[in-house]
Motif scaffolding. Structure first.
Motif, PDB file in Angstrom:
ATOM      1  N   GLU A 155      17.328  63.479  -8.196  1.00 48.09           N
ATOM      2  CA  GLU A 155      16.383  62.811  -7.291  1.00 48.09           C
ATOM      3  C   GLU A 155      17.060  61.663  -6.545  1.00 48.09           C
ATOM      4  N   ASN A 156      17.936  60.961  -7.210  1.00 48.73           N
ATOM      5  CA  ASN A 156      18.691  59.922  -6.506  1.00 48.73           C
ATOM      6  C   ASN A 156      19.517  60.530  -5.382  1.00 48.73           C
ATOM      7  N   ALA A 157      20.126  61.695  -5.675  1.00 48.94           N
ATOM      8  CA  ALA A 157      20.956  62.351  -4.662  1.00 48.94           C
ATOM      9  C   ALA A 157      20.101  62.744  -3.458  1.00 48.94           C
ATOM     10  N   GLU A 170      14.953  52.076 -12.611  1.00 51.70           N
ATOM     11  CA  GLU A 170      15.064  52.103 -14.064  1.00 51.70           C
ATOM     12  C   GLU A 170      15.998  53.180 -14.553  1.00 51.70           C
ATOM     13  N   ALA A 171      16.181  54.194 -13.725  1.00 52.24           N
ATOM     14  CA  ALA A 171      16.846  55.395 -14.228  1.00 52.24           C
ATOM     15  C   ALA A 171      18.293  55.122 -14.644  1.00 52.24           C
ATOM     16  N   LEU A 172      19.072  54.596 -13.716  1.00 52.94           N
ATOM     17  CA  LEU A 172      20.490  54.453 -14.041  1.00 52.94           C
ATOM     18  C   LEU A 172      20.720  53.566 -15.266  1.00 52.94           C
ATOM     19  N   LEU A 175      11.656  59.592  -3.993  1.00 59.09           N
ATOM     20  CA  LEU A 175      11.385  60.135  -5.325  1.00 59.09           C
ATOM     21  C   LEU A 175      11.505  59.045  -6.388  1.00 59.09           C
ATOM     22  N   GLY A 176      12.548  58.225  -6.263  1.00 56.08           N
ATOM     23  CA  GLY A 176      12.729  57.126  -7.223  1.00 56.08           C
ATOM     24  C   GLY A 176      12.136  55.864  -6.638  1.00 56.08           C
ATOM     25  N   PHE A 177      11.890  54.899  -7.439  1.00 56.63           N
ATOM     26  CA  PHE A 177      11.453  53.610  -6.915  1.00 56.63           C
ATOM     27  C   PHE A 177      11.451  52.528  -7.974  1.00 56.63           C
ATOM     28  N   LYS A 200      17.203  65.241 -13.821  1.00 58.20           N
ATOM     29  CA  LYS A 200      16.140  64.958 -12.858  1.00 58.20           C
ATOM     30  C   LYS A 200      16.406  63.653 -12.126  1.00 58.20           C
ATOM     31  N   GLU A 201      16.680  62.606 -12.864  1.00 59.98           N
ATOM     32  CA  GLU A 201      16.881  61.304 -12.228  1.00 59.98           C
ATOM     33  C   GLU A 201      18.092  61.326 -11.299  1.00 59.98           C
ATOM     34  N   LEU A 202      19.187  61.952 -11.757  1.00 64.77           N
ATOM     35  CA  LEU A 202      20.396  61.951 -10.931  1.00 64.77           C
ATOM     36  C   LEU A 202      20.199  62.771  -9.664  1.00 64.77           C
TER      37      LEU A 202
HETATM   38 MG    MG Z   1      16.262  56.996  -9.187  1.00 68.99          MG
END
Ligand code: MG
Ligand code: ADP
Length: 582
Positions: free
Chosen positions: A34-36, A99-101, A94-96, A30-32
């Motif tokens: 959404e970053n894309a 924290e994800a990476l 989507l991200g902000f 999900k995180e990857l």
């Molecule tokens: Mg992100």
């Protein structure tokens, strides 16, 4: 004992944060992804091995990361998407959190290959447990590929909590399905263990994404919806009632393109469909709500599936209004003139509510001419009844093809025929179940096996539960890549043998219930419900009496296995009091 206060090391802090963001392989995907999407990608390829436990790789053709920032992206609270708190209240990406990476890197081994669109040369970066161990320039196309290996290898407690590979696969398939539905302008390819399981072309048409995710049958029965209310908007596709499912897994809800699990929207959807669907059938919908960013709070939880609306009642009206307008246009809702008789005003006593329930099961229609109760020769008891049970029963008649009226000298009973039959079947099934826990319910082989061709996520769910389905009497065999053959069904559901649609529906209902706590009772109740005689079905006197006799023999004749009342009692005293005779 006397421990000093110390700052946690970055490693420990990151591992703690990782617990919030990275719960399972699907959260990494999900995180990857959404970053894309945030990076403007139009093509995203995801590949996983062993349900993502061994390897997850996401490749995109987005704008990439500058060489100078490649390592920074992996540090905590590093983000290119917001810069001050004011932005927090107006989130459009989507991200902000930035924290994800770092969270992912803290609990895995990571490789990244990325090239920013403005640069000639790309960057290769490798991290172990959150620390950069290699970084060098490397040629590559514009865009980013991130590979996450050995997730949770350094947090064994987390690793242990992962579910079976099949379950983790399903989480990923569900997630990518939702992402493909909400970003239909982006092409998605999902490969699991070297097998392509999903391909959405990213044509920009929602109906194409629905076709890729749910298959042709569902896609052909979806109606477009488009509605506005003040600053709010809703668009998407809603399923015709006939493709309703046995569970909610075909409801994809989005707010500003973000997948949400929101009980408010779901309640509104189900309310809009209520008249059109029998109980326990759930509509297929893909809906995106557009809400001004300052009217919705997405900052509720790091996993971000929850949102909070400023004005809930407007959202409710938006959803119901939009869906009902489509039904009216399609004339799925019957015009009011067809029902000229107003029922008498209803007292809202428990009794009345019980009757309402019975009437609402009217959506079930019997296919078979034979009523689904056993033809048991009726023995009118000659010996006196044991104390407490009604003696000398007289069948007064059947009311509205749904309730059996039965009386003795002192009491009148109204019995909901469906609920009664359900209780009888349930007790029988429970007894069978208790007798043979291993073997499960009695089964009957089908002369012609029923093929199942479920949409992806549903298929995974079935694949995971073959054993329990077998114990419930459904022998289901994988057939080819994504299909199944139903070879045996429970004896109790024999009458479904020539209606593949119903078999498919009950299996769908069961695989959902099998996931839940107390699954055995729930599943048996569902089977009992299907097996039971329906409302709106005319019975002969003999059948009514047989049903009542058998109801008396059950463990609890007063409620059905779902806890709804089976019978209403009206004593002679009450009747006489009401007629002022007492
Ligand atoms: Mg992100
Ligand atoms: P967030 O998405 O909340 O900003 P992340 O930790 O997910 O935080 O990512 C950190 C930053 O790394 C992002 O803000 C973005 O600038 C950059 N980044 C991450 N993934 C990609 C990608 N696939 N393409 C381009 N930039 C990316």
């Amino acid at each position: 004992m006397n421990q000093q206060i110390r700052q946690l090391s970055l490693d420990v802090a990151n591992k703690i944060a990782a617990g919030e963001v990275v719960e399972r392989p699907a959260s990494v995907v999900k995180e990857l992804v959404e970053n894309a999407i945030d990076a403007g990608a139009t093509r995203i390829e995801i590949s996983c091995t062993a349900g993502g436990k061994e390897k997850i790789q996401v490749t995109d053709n987005g704008h990439g990361i500058r060489a100078a920032e490649a390592a920074l992206a992996w540090e905590r609270h590093a983000t290119s998407k917001i810069s001050d708190t004011k932005d927090l209240f107006c989130i459009r990406t989507l991200g902000f959190r930035g924290e994800a990476l770092p969270s992912i890197a803290a609990v895995s081994d990571v490789q990244m290959l990325t090239r920013h669109h403005s640069e000639e040369m790309g960057t290769y970066l490798e991290l172990r447990a959150g620390r950069v161990v290699a970084q060098r320039p490397q040629m590559c196309p514009v865009g980013t590929t991130i590979t996450v290996n050995n997730l949770f290898y350094n947090t064994p407690a987390r690793y242990k909590f992962l579910k079976s590979t099949a379950s983790e696969r399903r989480y990923i398939i569900d997630l990518v399905s939702h992402l493909a539905l909400s970003n239909h302008q982006v092409a998605f390819r999902l490969v699991m263990d070297d097998e392509q399981v999903l391909f959405a072309q990213g044509t920009g048409k929602l109906s194409d994404a629905v076709l890729a995710v749910y298959g042709a049958e569902v896609a052909s029965k979806m109606l477009p919806v488009e509605h506005r209310l003040g600053p709010y908007g809703m668009s998407g596709l809603i399923g015709r009632p006939e493709i309703a499912r046995g569970n909610r897994s075909f409801q994809s809800l989005f707010v500003n393109g973000r997948f949400v699990q929101d009980s408010l929207i779901r309640a509104a959807v189900e309310k809009a469909y209520r008249e059109l669907l029998p109980v326990k059938r759930f509509p297929v919908v893909v809906l995106n709500l557009t809400v001004p960013p300052d009217m919705v709070d997405v900052n509720v939880h790091p996993a971000k599936a929850e949102v909070r609306f400023k004005d809930e009642s407007q959202i409710f009206r938006l959803v119901i209004g939009g869906i009902q307008r489509v039904f009216q246009e399609q004339q799925l809702i019957r015009p009011f003139e067809l029902a000229p008789y107003q029922p008498p005003p209803k007292p809202s006593s428990p009794a009345q509510r019980a009757m309402d329930y019975g009437a609402s099961t009217g959506g079930y229609v019997m296919r078979d001419k034979n009523p689904i109760i056993e033809e048991k020769p009726v023995e009118i008891p000659k010996t006196p009844e044991p104390a407490g049970t009604p003696g000398d029963l007289t069948v007064v008649g059947q009311l509205w093809d749904t309730y059996i009226l039965i009386a003795d000298r002192e009491t009148l009973w109204l019995i909901d025929q469906h609920a009664a039959a359900e209780r009888i079947h349930y007790d029988k099934l429970k007894a069978q179940w208790a007798r043979s826990l291993e073997a499960g319910l009695a089964r009957q082989a089908l002369v012609v096996p029923i093929p199942l061709d479920p949409p992806l996520a549903q298929g995974e769910l079935i694949r995971e539960q073959l054993e329990r389905l077998g114990r419930l009497g459904f022998v289901v065999e994988p057939f080819g890549q994504a299909s199944f053959l139903v070879r045996e069904i429970p004896v109790a559901l024999e009458m479904l043998r020539s209606s593949p649609k119903d078999v498919e529906a009950i299996i769908e209902e069961l695989v959902q219930e099998i996931q839940e706590e107390d699954w055995e009772n729930r599943a048996l109740a569902s089977i009992a419900c299907r097996a039971a005689l329906k409302a709106n079905y005319q019975l002969e006197r003999r059948e009514m009496l047989s049903l009542v006799q058998r109801l008396k023999e059950t463990a609890n004749p007063y409620t059905c296995p779902h806890g709804r009342p089976v019978l209403l009692e009206l004593s002679r005293k009450e009747v006489e009091k009401n007629f002022a005779r007492r």
